[in-house]
Design an enzyme around this catalytic site. Structure first.
Site, PDB file in Angstrom:
ATOM      1  N   HIS A   1      56.320  52.946   8.676  1.00 42.24           N
ATOM      2  CA  HIS A   1      56.192  52.829  10.199  1.00 42.24           C
ATOM      3  C   HIS A   1      56.199  54.227  10.633  1.00 42.24           C
ATOM      4  CE1 HIS A   1      57.049  51.725  14.444  1.00 42.24           C
ATOM      5  NE2 HIS A   1      57.583  53.034  14.455  1.00 42.24           N
ATOM      6  N   GLU A   2      56.774  55.024  10.310  1.00 40.04           N
ATOM      7  CA  GLU A   2      56.733  56.422  10.814  1.00 40.04           C
ATOM      8  C   GLU A   2      55.463  57.203  10.331  1.00 40.04           C
ATOM      9  OE1 GLU A   2      58.510  57.675  13.092  1.00 40.04           O
ATOM     10  OE2 GLU A   2      59.819  55.694  13.094  1.00 40.04           O
TER      11      GLU A   2
ATOM     12  N   HIS B   1      52.803  56.783  12.433  1.00 41.88           N
ATOM     13  CA  HIS B   1      52.578  57.952  13.454  1.00 41.88           C
ATOM     14  C   HIS B   1      52.191  59.270  12.859  1.00 41.88           C
ATOM     15  CE1 HIS B   1      54.370  55.236  16.216  1.00 41.88           C
ATOM     16  NE2 HIS B   1      55.499  55.240  15.832  1.00 41.88           N
TER      17      HIS B   1
END
Length: 458
Positions: free
Chosen positions: A25-26, A29
């Site tokens: 998920h990170e 980003h």
């Protein structure tokens, strides 16, 4: 001892899977942020004290003590105030300028929170790095960065559901007998067990056994359990010649379905109720047998509908979250039972995984399929929850960027001065409130999962 080790293994599988999901998920980003030139100073999995970290280039990569999420730190998350002042005096929610000649007022708590957020953001920007600040990016690039994380969770879920449905399959009723009732009880009976004097069920009387595969009924080849059910329900009082495959050899049995009361069910196998909410019943033929489940592999076209169904389920749970949490609190602090379809914490997910892995009556492939399904559902939950338009969630940052884009579009349309970036630092008091609510919700769910865990397996 073996059961304990299997329980620990199940918990470990989910912990590792969740950590990977958070990490990816990170990365969702991190990658677009770096591609767009934003300076990223930290990439962390977890919160709290740092257990391990390593700096590579301008970014520190690490793992923290509490595996409850993750984050990346980008410079310049908030724009400076329009007048450029670091700490304008104010007592209200929104900052107000001190008029010349008026005595300065002591800043209020909310104003201080906003100013501190701006100051902390400004301090992350080094000499000559203004152009690399997050707030300097065009709106669409900020949206891409913030949606990168949830999109990664969605992609993980799609892959896991593909493995689950196409590799393992879904449990469906087979043509093999899974259970045989010992007696005949009407659907509305208060008893669920047989008593002395109860009439023997036709299936048991004829000698049907669990493991028998239905080959044909009265000459009609049986290809699905629904087909056999339809024949039996329509044949009360009529002797039926039933051929079954038992241990590789065919046997012929004669069974006479008995007319008895059964609940009316819909296509989803849910009991149909009348206008008063009472279950509807019907008198049909009854033998007293139930199907054994089997895993049937699904086509690729089944993957996206399954993902969509899970997204819809999580969305509706979030809409009803206040009532769901009240129900959890009532169960945790009272005599009630937890709703198996209600929200659970990371602790609850670990318990479920451990129970799945340690149950010795479930074959290995079913255990693996259940754990994969659990991780897929977790990623759907991360995807939907992060899209809630409240900071500090990703959806809150997306909402701020969209509002800025709308304001600038209208300004351009009506030939007005560019209003500049939206001052999302003003939302810090609301952000703090959201963090407090999320923290309280997490504590409640963890407590409930310890003292009154959800019982999925009886």
């Amino acid at each position: 001892m073996e059961t304990v080790l299997l329980y620990i293994l199940g918990v470990a599988v989910v912990v590792v899977g969740l950590a990977l999901s958070i990490g990816l998920h990170e990365i969702g980003h991190l990658v677009p942020a770096k591609l767009f030139g934003v300076k990223v100073t930290q990439y962390m999995i977890g919160f709290g004290p740092t257990l391990w970290s390593k700096r590579k280039g301008e970014t520190e990569y690490g793992v923290k003590a509490l595996p409850l999420g993750g984050y990346i730190s980008m410079i310049g998350m908030f724009p400076p105030s329009k007048d450029g002042a670091a700490r304008p005096n104010s007592t209200g929610f929104f900052n107000q300028l001190v008029q010349e000649g008026e005595p300065a007022k002591k800043p209020g708590a909310l104003s201080t929170m906003v100013d501190d957020a701006r100051q902390a953001s400004a301090e992350t920007i080094g000499e000559g790095e203004d152009h690399r600040a997050f707030y300097k990016l065009p709106v669409f690039k900020r949206i891409i960065i913030m949606l990168g994380g949830p999109t990664m969770n969605l992609l993980i879920a799609v892959v896991l559901f593909a493995v689950l449905l196409m590799g393992f399959g879904t449990t469906q009723s087979s043509t093999t007998v899974g259970s045989v009732s010992a007696c005949v009880l009407p659907a509305t009976s208060d008893r669920q067990t047989c008593a002395e004097g109860d009439e023997v069920a036709p299936g048991a009387a004829a000698g049907l056994k669990p493991g028998d595969r239905l080959v044909s009924i009265d000459g009609a080849a049986i290809t699905s359990w629904d087909q056999s059910t339809e024949i039996i329900r329509a044949s009360s009082g009529t002797p039926l010649q039933v051929i079954v495959d038992r241990d590789g050899a065919e046997q012929t049995l004669v069974i006479t379905p008995k007319l008895t009361e059964r609940y009316v069910t819909d296509d989803a196998n849910q009991i149909v109720t009348d206008a008063n909410g009472d279950p509807q019943t019907i008198d049909v033929g009854f033998v007293g047998i139930g199907p054994a489940g089997e895993l049937v592999q699904q086509p690729i076209t089944a993957v996206l509908p399954a993902v969509g169904e899970n997204i819809s389920g999580v969305f509706h749970m979030i809409l009803n979250l206040p009532q769901r949490l009240i129900d959890v609190a009532n169960a945790a602090f009272g005599p009630g039972e937890r709703d198996p379809n209600g929200p659970i914490s990371v602790v609850g997910v670990g318990r479920v995984a451990g129970e799945i892995a340690s149950i010795d009556t479930i074959p290995f492939n079913s255990k693996a399929a259940s754990l994969i399904g659990l991780l897929a559902s977790l990623n759907i939950a991360l995807f939907v929850f992060n899209l809630v338009p409240l900071m500090p969630l990703d959806g809150g940052h997306v909402a701020g960027a969209l509002w800025e884009g709308i304001r600038r579009w209208f300004a351009k349309l009506f030939k007005r001065r560019d209003p500049g970036p939206v001052d999302t630092a003003k939302l810090m008091p609301l952000t703090f409130a959201v963090v407090v609510v999320l923290g309280g919700m997490s504590l409640l769910l963890i407590y409930a999962d310890i003292v009154k865990p959800i019982n999925l397996f009886g």
